[in-house]
Design a protein around this motif. Sequence first.
Motif, PDB file in Angstrom:
ATOM      1  N   SER A  98       0.878  -1.097  -0.251  1.00 44.80           N
ATOM      2  CA  SER A  98      -0.044   0.369   0.191  1.00 44.80           C
ATOM      3  C   SER A  98       0.789   0.870  -0.194  1.00 44.80           C
ATOM      4  N   GLY A  99       2.069   1.124   0.687  1.00 45.62           N
ATOM      5  CA  GLY A  99       2.973   2.344   0.128  1.00 45.62           C
ATOM      6  C   GLY A  99       3.892   2.662  -0.935  1.00 45.62           C
ATOM      7  N   SER A 100       4.127   3.420  -0.931  1.00 45.15           N
ATOM      8  CA  SER A 100       5.649   3.994  -2.313  1.00 45.15           C
ATOM      9  C   SER A 100       6.398   4.828  -1.772  1.00 45.15           C
ATOM     10  N   PHE A 101       8.264   4.274  -2.347  1.00 44.94           N
ATOM     11  CA  PHE A 101       8.849   5.565  -1.995  1.00 44.94           C
ATOM     12  C   PHE A 101       8.623   6.084  -2.416  1.00 44.94           C
ATOM     13  N   SER A 102       9.468   7.363  -1.376  1.00 44.97           N
ATOM     14  CA  SER A 102       9.385   9.288  -1.219  1.00 44.97           C
ATOM     15  C   SER A 102      10.839   9.469  -0.988  1.00 44.97           C
ATOM     16  N   ASP A 103      11.107  10.794  -2.174  1.00 41.07           N
ATOM     17  CA  ASP A 103      12.072  11.141  -1.654  1.00 41.07           C
ATOM     18  C   ASP A 103      12.241  11.627  -0.594  1.00 41.07           C
ATOM     19  N   VAL A 155      17.861  10.308  -1.353  1.00 43.20           N
ATOM     20  CA  VAL A 155      17.246   9.361  -0.521  1.00 43.20           C
ATOM     21  C   VAL A 155      16.057   8.331  -0.648  1.00 43.20           C
ATOM     22  N   LYS A 156      15.367   7.885  -0.917  1.00 40.14           N
ATOM     23  CA  LYS A 156      14.292   7.142  -0.862  1.00 40.14           C
ATOM     24  C   LYS A 156      14.169   6.009  -0.104  1.00 40.14           C
ATOM     25  N   VAL A 157      12.248   6.256   0.658  1.00 41.35           N
ATOM     26  CA  VAL A 157      12.361   5.506   1.775  1.00 41.35           C
ATOM     27  C   VAL A 157      11.257   4.538   1.410  1.00 41.35           C
ATOM     28  N   CYS A 158      10.482   3.669   1.716  1.00 44.14           N
ATOM     29  CA  CYS A 158       9.009   2.945   2.133  1.00 44.14           C
ATOM     30  C   CYS A 158       9.424   2.297   3.084  1.00 44.14           C
ATOM     31  N   GLU A 159       8.587   2.319   4.152  1.00 39.35           N
ATOM     32  CA  GLU A 159       8.449   2.200   5.249  1.00 39.35           C
ATOM     33  C   GLU A 159       9.709   1.387   5.995  1.00 39.35           C
ATOM     34  N   ASN A 160      10.501   0.286   6.060  1.00 37.93           N
ATOM     35  CA  ASN A 160      11.260   0.197   6.518  1.00 37.93           C
ATOM     36  C   ASN A 160      12.510  -0.272   5.766  1.00 37.93           C
ATOM     37  N   ILE A 161      12.220   0.361   4.097  1.00 29.84           N
ATOM     38  CA  ILE A 161      13.038  -0.001   3.462  1.00 29.84           C
ATOM     39  C   ILE A 161      13.332   1.289   2.897  1.00 29.84           C
ATOM     40  N   ILE A 165      17.365  -2.426   4.584  1.00 26.31           N
ATOM     41  CA  ILE A 165      16.287  -2.826   5.380  1.00 26.31           C
ATOM     42  C   ILE A 165      16.342  -2.761   6.311  1.00 26.31           C
ATOM     43  N   CYS A 166      15.719  -2.372   7.412  1.00 24.73           N
ATOM     44  CA  CYS A 166      15.453  -2.411   9.066  1.00 24.73           C
ATOM     45  C   CYS A 166      14.965  -3.326   9.783  1.00 24.73           C
ATOM     46  N   LEU A 167      15.980  -4.139   9.920  1.00 33.25           N
ATOM     47  CA  LEU A 167      14.970  -5.404  10.921  1.00 33.25           C
ATOM     48  C   LEU A 167      14.658  -5.307  12.360  1.00 33.25           C
ATOM     49  N   SER A 168      15.191  -4.255  12.658  1.00 30.29           N
ATOM     50  CA  SER A 168      14.714  -3.867  14.046  1.00 30.29           C
ATOM     51  C   SER A 168      13.052  -3.995  14.053  1.00 30.29           C
ATOM     52  N   ASN A 169      12.083  -4.900  14.572  1.00 30.22           N
ATOM     53  CA  ASN A 169      11.177  -4.464  14.886  1.00 30.22           C
ATOM     54  C   ASN A 169      10.389  -3.210  15.672  1.00 30.22           C
ATOM     55  N   GLY A 170       9.605  -2.966  15.143  1.00 28.16           N
ATOM     56  CA  GLY A 170       9.034  -1.413  15.933  1.00 28.16           C
ATOM     57  C   GLY A 170       9.865  -0.357  15.239  1.00 28.16           C
ATOM     58  N   LYS A 171      11.378  -0.229  14.547  1.00 28.84           N
ATOM     59  CA  LYS A 171      12.466   0.920  14.055  1.00 28.84           C
ATOM     60  C   LYS A 171      11.875   1.310  12.656  1.00 28.84           C
ATOM     61  N   SER A 172      11.805   2.307  12.032  1.00 28.20           N
ATOM     62  CA  SER A 172      11.791   3.061  11.280  1.00 28.20           C
ATOM     63  C   SER A 172      13.197   3.452  10.823  1.00 28.20           C
ATOM     64  N   ILE A 173      12.741   3.714   9.061  1.00 24.71           N
ATOM     65  CA  ILE A 173      14.022   3.736   8.139  1.00 24.71           C
ATOM     66  C   ILE A 173      14.598   5.896   8.835  1.00 24.71           C
ATOM     67  N   ASP A 174      15.499   5.829   9.044  1.00 22.54           N
ATOM     68  CA  ASP A 174      16.096   7.309   9.547  1.00 22.54           C
ATOM     69  C   ASP A 174      16.779   7.860   7.821  1.00 22.54           C
ATOM     70  N   PRO A 175      16.138   8.441   6.921  1.00 23.12           N
ATOM     71  CA  PRO A 175      16.841   9.356   5.976  1.00 23.12           C
ATOM     72  C   PRO A 175      18.041   9.481   6.216  1.00 23.12           C
ATOM     73  N   GLU A 176      18.516  10.441   7.457  1.00 26.47           N
ATOM     74  CA  GLU A 176      19.273  11.101   7.428  1.00 26.47           C
ATOM     75  C   GLU A 176      20.502   9.837   7.800  1.00 26.47           C
ATOM     76  N   ALA A 177      20.634   8.772   8.704  1.00 31.83           N
ATOM     77  CA  ALA A 177      21.497   8.253   8.745  1.00 31.83           C
ATOM     78  C   ALA A 177      21.718   7.350   7.421  1.00 31.83           C
ATOM     79  N   ILE A 178      20.819   7.025   6.420  1.00 32.09           N
ATOM     80  CA  ILE A 178      20.799   6.790   5.505  1.00 32.09           C
ATOM     81  C   ILE A 178      22.083   6.929   4.414  1.00 32.09           C
ATOM     82  N   ALA A 179      21.199   8.534   4.361  1.00 36.49           N
ATOM     83  CA  ALA A 179      22.518   9.306   3.546  1.00 36.49           C
ATOM     84  C   ALA A 179      23.923   9.359   4.349  1.00 36.49           C
TER      85      ALA A 179
END
Length: 452
Positions: free
Chosen positions: A133-138, A143-149, A158-172
């Motif tokens: 139901s989601g889509s990648f957003s800029d 960095v593009k993010v779709c939920e935990n990816i 891919i963030c494997l930690s339960n309940g943890k979201s992706i931090d775009p700044e960390a990915i960058a």
Amino acid sequence: MKFPAIKNISLFLACILLTFATSCKKESGADLSGLLRTIPSSAAGVVGIQLQKIIEDAGCTVKGNEIIPGKEVSSLLDKTSSSDQETARLIFNGSTGIKPDCAVIFIDGTRTFLTFFLYDVNKFIEAVEKDTSGSFSDEGSGVKVCENIALKGNQAWICLSNGKSIDPEAIAGYASLSESRSFLKSDLAETILNAKNDISGWCMLNEMLQNSLSRSEMSMATIASGLLFDDAESVQFSIDFKDGDMEMSGRILNDKGKPSKFLLPTEKVDLKVLQSIGGDCDMLLAFTLTPKLIDKFEKLGSVLGGSLFGDFKDTFKNIDGTVGVALSNLNGDPKINGVISTKGKASDELIGLITTGLAPVKVDGNQLRFSNGTSTGNASVADLSEMLKGCWFGVAFDMSGDINPITGKQIPDSMKSASVRLFPRDGSLELIFNLKSNQPKQNILLTLLNSI
């Protein structure tokens, strides 16, 4: 299970990575080093997973980025649900855009990530968005993010930690790390890059303990590790999937990345003493206990604030050498047969303890033998003893019976035996676990998957 389902993708990709994990071709070395370059030097754990060779070992054929499943893999797919077959089809025909050569799992702070390269970013985005139901957003900085990816360039996280979201700044930040600030510059990176193992990893010891123990248990474990090892800093481990055998090994390292010195005296078990137990069993336990080791245990007990070892010192003081215990029928009327090596005369306290807690005792020269009846196990003591050759402490299990002697659950017919052993190595210890199957010519991962 659909491929892009966010709640399932982490688990599924981990399964795919494990399924394809083995020694990879030399070409993947550059990709693995590229992944390590995007991991911060402060990471608390890093696991390198080689992906390519097992595809061919499993009878599959690789054509570009397409994987043509072989006979055994096709048979496995036929047993799965239609949605899982669709997922596998996406993986095998290259429609996901994932580059099937290597991947890395790493721990940074409170989050655990799986990262890998893509040969086609658009295919990956399409595969993920198609069934979610989601889509990648800029999110900025490329960095593009779709939920935990998350995506940046041709790399995915891919963030494997339960309940943890992706931090775009960390990915960058990961993607733009300088080599000097990345894990690639550490000595441990060379170990992972040069490893011949299917999976090779490293983790800070405190990180492992925090994730598996309570706070009070953590404190006790930290004290104990300091008393058992000189400068216990981290854990190095590897996993290999072979024909008929899976092997896992692990060692404690110091802050220089070298094996940490084990502070207790160790001696190898005497196979002749073990084999003298005779008969059959389902499980064989063996270790060596010497007066020097008993003295060390007493000192450890006093440091930890207890007198347990001191209270029993008189009981155990004459034990000197190999101790072996063979067990069978643990889920019914347990049979126990064993031997204890002594300096020539065992204490009355020890004889009384064994008689009361285990079985009647008989003095046989420098050895104590105890038995509560004839064992009716599925393996000979002699055969299981061979599995413990060279170790200081070990347990060997026969798995040919219908019921696991420990868990009481059904054992797959495909499994043959398992063993856990501690080996003295260059002043340190190495832990080795082996699981053997009844299919010596088949990669054990396929055997395990067929057993599910």
